[in-house]
Design an enzyme around this catalytic site. Structure first.
Site, PDB file in Angstrom:
ATOM      1  N   SER A 157      41.092  42.444  26.075  1.00 61.31           N
ATOM      2  CA  SER A 157      41.956  43.599  25.800  1.00 61.31           C
ATOM      3  C   SER A 157      42.160  43.865  24.307  1.00 61.31           C
ATOM      4  O   SER A 157      42.124  45.029  23.894  1.00 61.31           O
ATOM      5  CB  SER A 157      43.305  43.428  26.507  1.00 61.31           C
ATOM      6  OG  SER A 157      43.111  43.520  27.900  1.00 61.31           O
ATOM      7  N   LYS A 184      52.426  39.598  36.721  1.00 59.75           N
ATOM      8  CA  LYS A 184      52.602  41.016  37.054  1.00 59.75           C
ATOM      9  C   LYS A 184      53.810  41.289  37.942  1.00 59.75           C
ATOM     10  O   LYS A 184      54.420  42.354  37.850  1.00 59.75           O
ATOM     11  CB  LYS A 184      51.332  41.583  37.700  1.00 59.75           C
ATOM     12  CG  LYS A 184      50.162  41.663  36.717  1.00 59.75           C
ATOM     13  CD  LYS A 184      48.943  42.314  37.337  1.00 59.75           C
ATOM     14  CE  LYS A 184      47.774  42.266  36.359  1.00 59.75           C
ATOM     15  NZ  LYS A 184      46.588  42.969  36.871  1.00 59.75           N
ATOM     16  N   ALA A 232      44.239  40.560  50.237  1.00 57.21           N
ATOM     17  CA  ALA A 232      45.549  41.194  50.449  1.00 57.21           C
ATOM     18  C   ALA A 232      46.596  40.569  49.542  1.00 57.21           C
ATOM     19  O   ALA A 232      47.769  40.495  49.899  1.00 57.21           O
ATOM     20  CB  ALA A 232      45.947  41.064  51.926  1.00 57.21           C
ATOM     21  N   MET A 252      36.313  43.073  41.516  1.00 59.42           N
ATOM     22  CA  MET A 252      37.337  43.379  40.514  1.00 59.42           C
ATOM     23  C   MET A 252      37.328  42.398  39.349  1.00 59.42           C
ATOM     24  O   MET A 252      37.956  42.672  38.329  1.00 59.42           O
ATOM     25  CB  MET A 252      38.722  43.462  41.167  1.00 59.42           C
ATOM     26  CG  MET A 252      38.895  44.814  41.865  1.00 59.42           C
ATOM     27  SD  MET A 252      40.335  45.037  42.900  1.00 59.42           S
ATOM     28  CE  MET A 252      41.647  44.829  41.831  1.00 59.42           C
ATOM     29  N   TYR A 275      35.253  40.263  36.283  1.00 59.88           N
ATOM     30  CA  TYR A 275      34.042  40.480  35.501  1.00 59.88           C
ATOM     31  C   TYR A 275      33.566  39.160  34.921  1.00 59.88           C
ATOM     32  O   TYR A 275      34.358  38.258  34.675  1.00 59.88           O
ATOM     33  CB  TYR A 275      34.249  41.532  34.408  1.00 59.88           C
ATOM     34  CG  TYR A 275      35.266  41.163  33.356  1.00 59.88           C
ATOM     35  CD1 TYR A 275      36.590  41.555  33.489  1.00 59.88           C
ATOM     36  CD2 TYR A 275      34.903  40.435  32.224  1.00 59.88           C
ATOM     37  CE1 TYR A 275      37.534  41.229  32.538  1.00 59.88           C
ATOM     38  CE2 TYR A 275      35.845  40.109  31.258  1.00 59.88           C
ATOM     39  CZ  TYR A 275      37.160  40.508  31.426  1.00 59.88           C
ATOM     40  OH  TYR A 275      38.082  40.177  30.486  1.00 59.88           O
ATOM     41  N   GLY A 323      34.058  44.131  37.428  1.00 61.38           N
ATOM     42  CA  GLY A 323      35.350  44.713  37.091  1.00 61.38           C
ATOM     43  C   GLY A 323      35.498  45.129  35.636  1.00 61.38           C
ATOM     44  O   GLY A 323      36.592  45.503  35.217  1.00 61.38           O
TER      45      GLY A 323
END
Ligand code: ATR
Length: 268
Positions: free
Chosen positions: A17, A66, A128, A214, A216, A237
């Site tokens: 990021s 999160k 899930a 999802m 990488y 991802g």
């Protein structure tokens, strides 16, 4: 003076990021500085509050924080509210805005970068857990024919499908009950971390299937390799990562960066 942002997680060393946001800043001329912030597992709220008290403007939040970020925010956007998870925090005085750009990033990668429409598509999501919850609403906003959730523990898939049933047609099962081909299959499990994949039947993949993991990595995951053997088109991802970053940048700065030059920078 540069406005300060960071990505907070544990571990955080391998995050791409900072590099992505630094490219966005250079391209848009926005005066920001973006770093990595390692939070103790039992000290997330304190780490965030200290960063804000020191003048930080916003954070990206990654594993495993999160859900905690969602609870810490003083207000959440609808897409964060439905996900129950936050990957983007913005500090405005005493207010902490929580948002979730993961689903928008995934949808942008599929529809804009790959040019694949999700309208009336048969979508299968494997897993899930938190990763799946984070992307449900933006996927259903695309009006797929069905969004089927399959999970090793089928009861968790049923709870997830039920929780989002009012936003579109959702369905659920275990892996062995899957049959017929899907247009898009998204791996939202953490099985790849153990170098394995969900035990799905080969027949769900076809030549017209997009199989997207999802996560990488430098080489295809077990899931991607298996899907490719069945003739599917594969994607990791990384595109989702860049697109969710662009969406977070927009939440913070009100400016939407161009992602194509970032893909080029990383040789993608
Ligand atoms: P998170 O919320 O951080 O995403 P999680 O709630 O533990 O983590 O969810 C991880 C997901 O990966 C779950 O769907 C999990 O399946 P279960 O709900 O049955 O546990 C799935 N998963 C993890 N390891 C797996 C494996 N080896 N094979 C298949 N599914 C796996």
């Amino acid at each position: 003076m540069h406005d300060r942002y960071a990505v907070v997680g544990n571990p955080i060393a391998h995050s791409k990021s900072p590099e992505i946001h630094t490219l966005f800043a250079r391209q848009t001329g926005e005066p920001i500085e973006y770093t990595k912030l390692l939070s103790p597992l039992d000290g997330f709220a304190g780490t965030v509050r200290q960063f804000a008290a020191d003048g930080g403007k916003g954070l990206n939040v990654t594993v495993p924080f999160k859900f905690e970020a969602f609870r810490l925010a003083t207000e959440n956007t609808p897409r964060a509210e439905t996900a129950g998870a936050v990957n983007t925090l913005r500090f405005d005085g005493n207010r902490i805005l929580g948002d979730n750009t993961d689903g928008a990033g995934l949808v942008a990668d599929i529809t804009r970068n790959l040019g694949i429409s999700l309208r009336d598509a048969r979508i299968l999501m494997l897993g899930a857990g938190g990763a799946a919850y984070g992307v449900m609403l933006p996927l259903l906003d695309q009006k797929p024919k069905v969004l089927h959730i399959a999970n090793r523990t089928p009861a968790k898939a049923a709870v997830l499908a039920e929780a989002f049933a009012r936003y579109g047609r959702t369905d659920s099962s275990g892996y062995d009950a899957l049959e017929g081909q899907y247009d898009v299959i998204i791996n939202a499990t953490s099985a790849g971390l153990q170098d394995t994949m969900p035990a799905v039947p080969a027949g769900i993949f076809g030549e017209g299937t997009l199989a997207l993991d999802m996560v990488y990595a430098d080489r295809p995951t077990v899931f991607m390799a298996f899907a490719a053997e069945q003739g599917a088109c594969i994607r990791d991802g990384f595109g989702m990562l860049v697109e969710q970053a662009a969406e977070s940048f927009f939440v913070w700065r009100g400016v939407r960066p161009d992602t194509a030059s970032v893909f080029a920078h990383f040789g993608r």
